[in-house]
Motif scaffolding. Structure first.
Motif, PDB file in Angstrom:
ATOM      1  N   VAL A  72      67.218  10.281  34.208  1.00 22.41           N
ATOM      2  CA  VAL A  72      66.429  10.828  35.313  1.00 22.41           C
ATOM      3  C   VAL A  72      67.355  11.315  36.422  1.00 22.41           C
ATOM      4  O   VAL A  72      67.078  12.326  37.073  1.00 22.41           O
ATOM      5  CB  VAL A  72      65.397   9.796  35.824  1.00 22.41           C
ATOM      6  CG1 VAL A  72      64.671  10.309  37.057  1.00 22.41           C
ATOM      7  CG2 VAL A  72      64.397   9.448  34.725  1.00 22.41           C
ATOM      8  N   ASP A  73      68.490  10.625  36.618  1.00 21.89           N
ATOM      9  CA  ASP A  73      69.477  11.088  37.606  1.00 21.89           C
ATOM     10  C   ASP A  73      69.876  12.535  37.336  1.00 21.89           C
ATOM     11  O   ASP A  73      69.925  13.363  38.248  1.00 21.89           O
ATOM     12  CB  ASP A  73      70.751  10.240  37.560  1.00 21.89           C
ATOM     13  CG  ASP A  73      70.574   8.835  38.095  1.00 21.89           C
ATOM     14  OD1 ASP A  73      69.499   8.522  38.655  1.00 21.89           O
ATOM     15  OD2 ASP A  73      71.530   8.046  37.955  1.00 21.89           O
ATOM     16  N   TYR A  74      70.168  12.841  36.075  1.00 21.75           N
ATOM     17  CA  TYR A  74      70.580  14.200  35.717  1.00 21.75           C
ATOM     18  C   TYR A  74      69.446  15.202  35.943  1.00 21.75           C
ATOM     19  O   TYR A  74      69.685  16.317  36.416  1.00 21.75           O
ATOM     20  CB  TYR A  74      71.054  14.267  34.262  1.00 21.75           C
ATOM     21  CG  TYR A  74      72.388  13.603  34.055  1.00 21.75           C
ATOM     22  CD1 TYR A  74      73.550  14.172  34.563  1.00 21.75           C
ATOM     23  CD2 TYR A  74      72.499  12.403  33.365  1.00 21.75           C
ATOM     24  CE1 TYR A  74      74.783  13.570  34.389  1.00 21.75           C
ATOM     25  CE2 TYR A  74      73.728  11.788  33.184  1.00 21.75           C
ATOM     26  CZ  TYR A  74      74.865  12.380  33.707  1.00 21.75           C
ATOM     27  OH  TYR A  74      76.082  11.766  33.535  1.00 21.75           O
ATOM     28  N   LEU A  75      68.234  14.817  35.621  1.00 18.61           N
ATOM     29  CA  LEU A  75      67.085  15.698  35.857  1.00 18.61           C
ATOM     30  C   LEU A  75      66.893  15.950  37.350  1.00 18.61           C
ATOM     31  O   LEU A  75      66.611  17.084  37.766  1.00 18.61           O
ATOM     32  CB  LEU A  75      65.819  15.090  35.259  1.00 18.61           C
ATOM     33  CG  LEU A  75      65.758  15.044  33.737  1.00 18.61           C
ATOM     34  CD1 LEU A  75      64.541  14.241  33.281  1.00 18.61           C
ATOM     35  CD2 LEU A  75      65.716  16.442  33.160  1.00 18.61           C
ATOM     36  N   ILE A  76      67.051  14.922  38.158  1.00 20.57           N
ATOM     37  CA  ILE A  76      66.924  15.060  39.615  1.00 20.57           C
ATOM     38  C   ILE A  76      67.977  16.032  40.137  1.00 20.57           C
ATOM     39  O   ILE A  76      67.681  16.927  40.933  1.00 20.57           O
ATOM     40  CB  ILE A  76      67.039  13.686  40.308  1.00 20.57           C
ATOM     41  CG1 ILE A  76      65.793  12.849  40.041  1.00 20.57           C
ATOM     42  CG2 ILE A  76      67.284  13.842  41.808  1.00 20.57           C
ATOM     43  CD1 ILE A  76      65.921  11.397  40.468  1.00 20.57           C
TER      44      ILE A  76
ATOM     45  N   PHE B  19      62.100  10.253  45.183  1.00 19.86           N
ATOM     46  CA  PHE B  19      63.389   9.606  44.950  1.00 19.86           C
ATOM     47  C   PHE B  19      64.373   9.933  46.070  1.00 19.86           C
ATOM     48  O   PHE B  19      64.521  11.084  46.449  1.00 19.86           O
ATOM     49  CB  PHE B  19      63.998  10.077  43.624  1.00 19.86           C
ATOM     50  CG  PHE B  19      63.129   9.813  42.435  1.00 19.86           C
ATOM     51  CD1 PHE B  19      63.000   8.537  41.925  1.00 19.86           C
ATOM     52  CD2 PHE B  19      62.427  10.847  41.824  1.00 19.86           C
ATOM     53  CE1 PHE B  19      62.195   8.287  40.828  1.00 19.86           C
ATOM     54  CE2 PHE B  19      61.618  10.618  40.735  1.00 19.86           C
ATOM     55  CZ  PHE B  19      61.495   9.322  40.226  1.00 19.86           C
ATOM     56  N   ASP B  20      65.068   8.924  46.563  1.00 18.98           N
ATOM     57  CA  ASP B  20      66.125   9.174  47.549  1.00 18.98           C
ATOM     58  C   ASP B  20      67.473   8.617  47.091  1.00 18.98           C
ATOM     59  O   ASP B  20      68.482   8.835  47.738  1.00 18.98           O
ATOM     60  CB  ASP B  20      65.754   8.616  48.928  1.00 18.98           C
ATOM     61  CG  ASP B  20      65.621   7.106  48.947  1.00 18.98           C
ATOM     62  OD1 ASP B  20      65.523   6.484  47.878  1.00 18.98           O
ATOM     63  OD2 ASP B  20      65.605   6.543  50.050  1.00 18.98           O
ATOM     64  N   ARG B  21      67.485   7.909  45.951  1.00 18.22           N
ATOM     65  CA  ARG B  21      68.728   7.321  45.435  1.00 18.22           C
ATOM     66  C   ARG B  21      68.806   7.491  43.928  1.00 18.22           C
ATOM     67  O   ARG B  21      67.808   7.458  43.225  1.00 18.22           O
ATOM     68  CB  ARG B  21      68.789   5.836  45.761  1.00 18.22           C
ATOM     69  CG  ARG B  21      68.703   5.574  47.242  1.00 18.22           C
ATOM     70  CD  ARG B  21      69.784   4.634  47.680  1.00 18.22           C
ATOM     71  NE  ARG B  21      69.840   4.605  49.126  1.00 18.22           N
ATOM     72  CZ  ARG B  21      70.892   4.950  49.836  1.00 18.22           C
ATOM     73  NH1 ARG B  21      71.980   5.352  49.237  1.00 18.22           N
ATOM     74  NH2 ARG B  21      70.888   4.888  51.137  1.00 18.22           N
ATOM     75  N   TYR B  22      70.056   7.678  43.446  1.00 20.57           N
ATOM     76  CA  TYR B  22      70.289   7.668  42.009  1.00 20.57           C
ATOM     77  C   TYR B  22      70.153   6.238  41.493  1.00 20.57           C
ATOM     78  O   TYR B  22      70.088   5.288  42.276  1.00 20.57           O
ATOM     79  CB  TYR B  22      71.688   8.206  41.690  1.00 20.57           C
ATOM     80  CG  TYR B  22      71.827   9.706  41.864  1.00 20.57           C
ATOM     81  CD1 TYR B  22      71.000  10.589  41.190  1.00 20.57           C
ATOM     82  CD2 TYR B  22      72.822  10.232  42.670  1.00 20.57           C
ATOM     83  CE1 TYR B  22      71.143  11.965  41.327  1.00 20.57           C
ATOM     84  CE2 TYR B  22      72.977  11.614  42.818  1.00 20.57           C
ATOM     85  CZ  TYR B  22      72.129  12.465  42.139  1.00 20.57           C
ATOM     86  OH  TYR B  22      72.272  13.818  42.274  1.00 20.57           O
ATOM     87  N   SER B  23      70.140   6.081  40.184  1.00 17.95           N
ATOM     88  CA  SER B  23      69.943   4.756  39.587  1.00 17.95           C
ATOM     89  C   SER B  23      71.044   3.762  39.956  1.00 17.95           C
ATOM     90  O   SER B  23      70.813   2.559  39.961  1.00 17.95           O
ATOM     91  CB  SER B  23      69.836   4.874  38.062  1.00 17.95           C
ATOM     92  OG  SER B  23      71.007   5.442  37.515  1.00 17.95           O
TER      93      SER B  23
ATOM     94  N   THR C 188      73.961  18.120  47.620  1.00 15.81           N
ATOM     95  CA  THR C 188      73.424  17.221  46.607  1.00 15.81           C
ATOM     96  C   THR C 188      74.600  16.597  45.872  1.00 15.81           C
ATOM     97  O   THR C 188      75.420  17.297  45.278  1.00 15.81           O
ATOM     98  CB  THR C 188      72.528  17.985  45.606  1.00 15.81           C
ATOM     99  OG1 THR C 188      71.465  18.609  46.329  1.00 15.81           O
ATOM    100  CG2 THR C 188      71.948  17.033  44.574  1.00 15.81           C
ATOM    101  N   PHE C 189      74.692  15.273  45.944  1.00 12.90           N
ATOM    102  CA  PHE C 189      75.767  14.559  45.267  1.00 12.90           C
ATOM    103  C   PHE C 189      75.565  14.656  43.758  1.00 12.90           C
ATOM    104  O   PHE C 189      74.428  14.675  43.281  1.00 12.90           O
ATOM    105  CB  PHE C 189      75.806  13.088  45.707  1.00 12.90           C
ATOM    106  CG  PHE C 189      76.138  12.921  47.158  1.00 12.90           C
ATOM    107  CD1 PHE C 189      77.448  13.058  47.601  1.00 12.90           C
ATOM    108  CD2 PHE C 189      75.153  12.649  48.089  1.00 12.90           C
ATOM    109  CE1 PHE C 189      77.760  12.916  48.943  1.00 12.90           C
ATOM    110  CE2 PHE C 189      75.456  12.507  49.436  1.00 12.90           C
ATOM    111  CZ  PHE C 189      76.762  12.647  49.862  1.00 12.90           C
ATOM    112  N   PRO C 190      76.650  14.727  42.994  1.00 12.45           N
ATOM    113  CA  PRO C 190      76.507  14.851  41.537  1.00 12.45           C
ATOM    114  C   PRO C 190      75.939  13.576  40.920  1.00 12.45           C
ATOM    115  O   PRO C 190      76.178  12.478  41.405  1.00 12.45           O
ATOM    116  CB  PRO C 190      77.934  15.105  41.052  1.00 12.45           C
ATOM    117  CG  PRO C 190      78.819  14.618  42.135  1.00 12.45           C
ATOM    118  CD  PRO C 190      78.048  14.729  43.410  1.00 12.45           C
ATOM    119  N   ALA C 191      75.192  13.757  39.838  1.00 12.11           N
ATOM    120  CA  ALA C 191      74.630  12.614  39.137  1.00 12.11           C
ATOM    121  C   ALA C 191      75.669  11.977  38.211  1.00 12.11           C
ATOM    122  O   ALA C 191      75.572  10.805  37.878  1.00 12.11           O
ATOM    123  CB  ALA C 191      73.412  13.044  38.326  1.00 12.11           C
ATOM    124  N   ALA C 192      76.670  12.760  37.817  1.00 12.01           N
ATOM    125  CA  ALA C 192      77.707  12.266  36.907  1.00 12.01           C
ATOM    126  C   ALA C 192      78.549  11.201  37.593  1.00 12.01           C
ATOM    127  O   ALA C 192      78.489  11.029  38.804  1.00 12.01           O
ATOM    128  CB  ALA C 192      78.585  13.425  36.458  1.00 12.01           C
TER     129      ALA C 192
END
Length: 146
Positions: free
Chosen positions: A9-13, A64-68, A88-92
């Motif tokens: 979901v992080d990557y989708l966001i 959502f306001d935070r990654y996992s 936007t901070f990277p999800a990776a």
């Protein structure tokens, strides 16, 4: 607000934020003054669709306001009175440490005057922080568009 439930979901966001950014940029493209479209303009229809899709994504993303892993998804920093830089901070997997994102001339206080200096924007993707350095100096710039 809530944390993303998983890395997937992080990557989708993150990708959805990229689509929204592209839609905003498309809306701000200069309009061709010779473009006299009718009701069946493919270009205008596509831009309208992109704008509507981005609006729908924004509604979903607002949950959502935070990654996992607990890092913020995005942040803003003010670089000049009333002007902010959004990121936007990277999800990776983020690398610790600050890195320079961009630098640009500050807007002149009055049109026709030189820029009062430069803004340098830094991000620490691991910490989820943004920072701005203001460098003094007369930087000659063209007209500043908001």
């Amino acid at each position: 607000m809530t944390r993303s439930p998983s890395r997937t979901v992080d990557y989708l966001i993150h990708e959805a934020h990229e689509i929204i950014t592209a839609a905003i940029a498309a809306e701000n493209l200069p309009v061709d003054l010779d473009h006299e479209c009718g009701d069946d303009c493919d270009t205008c229809d596509r831009l309208d669709w992109l704008s509507r899709a981005a609006g729908s994504l924004d509604v979903v993303l607002s949950r959502f306001d935070r990654y996992s892993d607990g890092r913020p998804i995005s942040g803003t920093v003010e670089y000049q009175h009333g002007r902010t830089f959004a990121y936007t901070f990277p999800a990776a997997d983020p690398v610790p440490g600050e890195r320079e994102l961009t630098r640009f001339a500050l807007a002149p206080f009055d049109e026709g005057m030189p820029s009062p200096g430069q803004a340098v924007i830094y991000a620490d993707d691991h910490a989820g922080t943004l920072r701005v350095d203001l460098l003094p100096g007369n930087v000659i710039v063209g007209r500043f568009n908001r």
